[in-house]
Design an enzyme around this catalytic site. Sequence first.
Site, PDB file in Angstrom:
ATOM      1  N   TYR A   1       0.852  -1.192   0.000  1.00  0.00           N
ATOM      2  CA  TYR A   1       0.000   0.000   0.000  1.00  0.00           C
ATOM      3  C   TYR A   1       0.885   1.238   0.000  1.00  0.00           C
ATOM      4  CZ  TYR A   1      -3.662  -3.321   0.703  1.00  0.00           C
ATOM      5  OH  TYR A   1      -4.509  -4.384   0.500  1.00  0.00           O
ATOM      6  N   SER A   2       0.545   2.198  -0.857  1.00  0.00           N
ATOM      7  CA  SER A   2       1.340   3.429  -0.968  1.00  0.00           C
ATOM      8  C   SER A   2       1.163   4.283   0.277  1.00  0.00           C
ATOM      9  CB  SER A   2       0.879   4.263  -2.164  1.00  0.00           C
ATOM     10  OG  SER A   2       0.876   3.487  -3.333  1.00  0.00           O
TER      11      SER A   2
ATOM     12  N   TYR B   1      -1.238  -0.868 -10.608  1.00  0.00           N
ATOM     13  CA  TYR B   1      -1.444  -2.202 -10.020  1.00  0.00           C
ATOM     14  C   TYR B   1      -2.853  -2.690 -10.275  1.00  0.00           C
ATOM     15  CZ  TYR B   1      -2.652   1.276  -6.418  1.00  0.00           C
ATOM     16  OH  TYR B   1      -3.128   2.375  -5.747  1.00  0.00           O
TER      17      TYR B   1
ATOM     18  N   GLU C   1       3.427   3.917 -11.633  1.00  0.00           N
ATOM     19  CA  GLU C   1       3.168   2.872 -10.624  1.00  0.00           C
ATOM     20  C   GLU C   1       1.701   2.493 -10.744  1.00  0.00           C
ATOM     21  OE1 GLU C   1       5.253   2.487  -6.760  1.00  0.00           O
ATOM     22  OE2 GLU C   1       3.286   3.005  -5.936  1.00  0.00           O
TER      23      GLU C   1
ATOM     24  N   CYS D   1      -0.162   7.099 -11.598  1.00  0.00           N
ATOM     25  CA  CYS D   1      -0.406   6.105 -10.550  1.00  0.00           C
ATOM     26  C   CYS D   1      -1.880   5.740 -10.502  1.00  0.00           C
ATOM     27  CB  CYS D   1       0.044   6.661  -9.196  1.00  0.00           C
ATOM     28  SG  CYS D   1       0.074   5.407  -7.893  1.00  0.00           S
TER      29      CYS D   1
END
Length: 400
Positions: free
Chosen positions: A199-200, A400, A398, A358
Amino acid sequence: MSESQATIAPKKQHLIDPEICIRCNTCEETCPVDAITHDDNNYVVDADKCNFCLDCISPCPTGSINNWRIVSASYSLEDQFSWQELPPQEEIETPSEDGEADDAEAARLIEEAHAGSGGKTVAPASASKPTINLYNRSRPATAVVMGNFRLTDPAADNDVRHIILDFGDATFPVLEGQSIGIIPPGVDEHGKPHVIRLYSVASPRDGEKPQANNLALTVKREPNGLCSNYICDLKKGDQVQVTGPFGATFLMPDDPSANIMMICTGTGSAPFRGFTERRRRTMRDAPGRMMLFFGARRPEELPYFGPLQKVPEGLLRKHFAYSRVPGEPKIYVQDRMRASSDEVLTFLRHEKTHVYICGLKGMESGVDEALADICRGAGIDWAALRGDMRTQGRYHVETY
Ligand code: FAD
């Protein structure tokens, strides 16, 4: 690495950054097991003596003490005495213990998330040096939940939460753009512990609350998702096992004259909240500009919608794109970028501009096509520019 040393299973080694260390001797005085010593050149840590008590970390005035590498064979004292700078993290191919396997898994997830940048990613030249792999499954940090707040409208379909984790006395240094690992409790159907999820970090390096030893996450509850439901259901006071920090390239430039263009959907906003807060707290009058393109289905589903309205446009130029507002045309983040092509071009033409993308994997191609179209219209070869920006540490993805 000394050839004389036998190869052993990968392990974590504590090191001191010779470029930052001011040779004040505080660490050597503090270390309770005499693992730290020095010569005329460097202060160094004896891997055979260091017991990872971390007593030396907080007294260090520079942070040079807070460096770690996963190594297949320890760097000797002689190796360290000779350094002018820290060696890069070596590639570890065959992790053999749970903890190191987790570090390798995290590195794989990060690499996969950064794949959209189209090549080896490079940190911004002015970014601070990150600490990575400080905690793992064999030795996790225990954080306590200080708050769990819903970020999206109660009537919205998506449940996105702002989670605040406090690390108490434990050292957990993060930079904006890094991620942490959460170990979901319990085991899978084969009796094996669940794998960690990343988790960012959604807060700046000095904490969600300035100078507090805490950080924030932005977590979306996935239907049937194991870890996201565990996190979204956490209550104040609950304890969470945390690994990391992870990620050494998706970092913010420390240079106040750097321009930062941020493009995100959903929880992809997490690192950009950290970037914005960092600038707001420490570089309010930075000459560099910040611009955000943020896509969601509806305003009600956009995390941090309320707080974002209050961020002054002078600090953060904001462009929102909504794709499911009843009665209105579907606008995606790439549409909003095309509509603001003049502003995008002003950023892209500047040699100090950094681009960050992101969010969900699916957003990459649309954003890339929009950037290519915008550049084409101005006679700029986006593919070439993107390649240059990537090798200069100015283009980051980034997803996901
Ligand atoms: P999992 O249990 O792993 O399931 C994954 C998917 O499979 C889910 O969509 C779930 O719906 C589906 N699924 C599971 N079981 C079933 C079933 N029986 N039938 C059908 N479908 C099923 N996420 C965030 O929210 N915020 C962040 O800031 C963030 N940052 C990240 C940063 C990085 C670098 C990376 C790599 C990922 C990040 N993620 C973030 C994603 C996060 O790590 C998790 O992948 C995400 O929370 C889903 O994990 P989970 O355990 O809830 O889902």
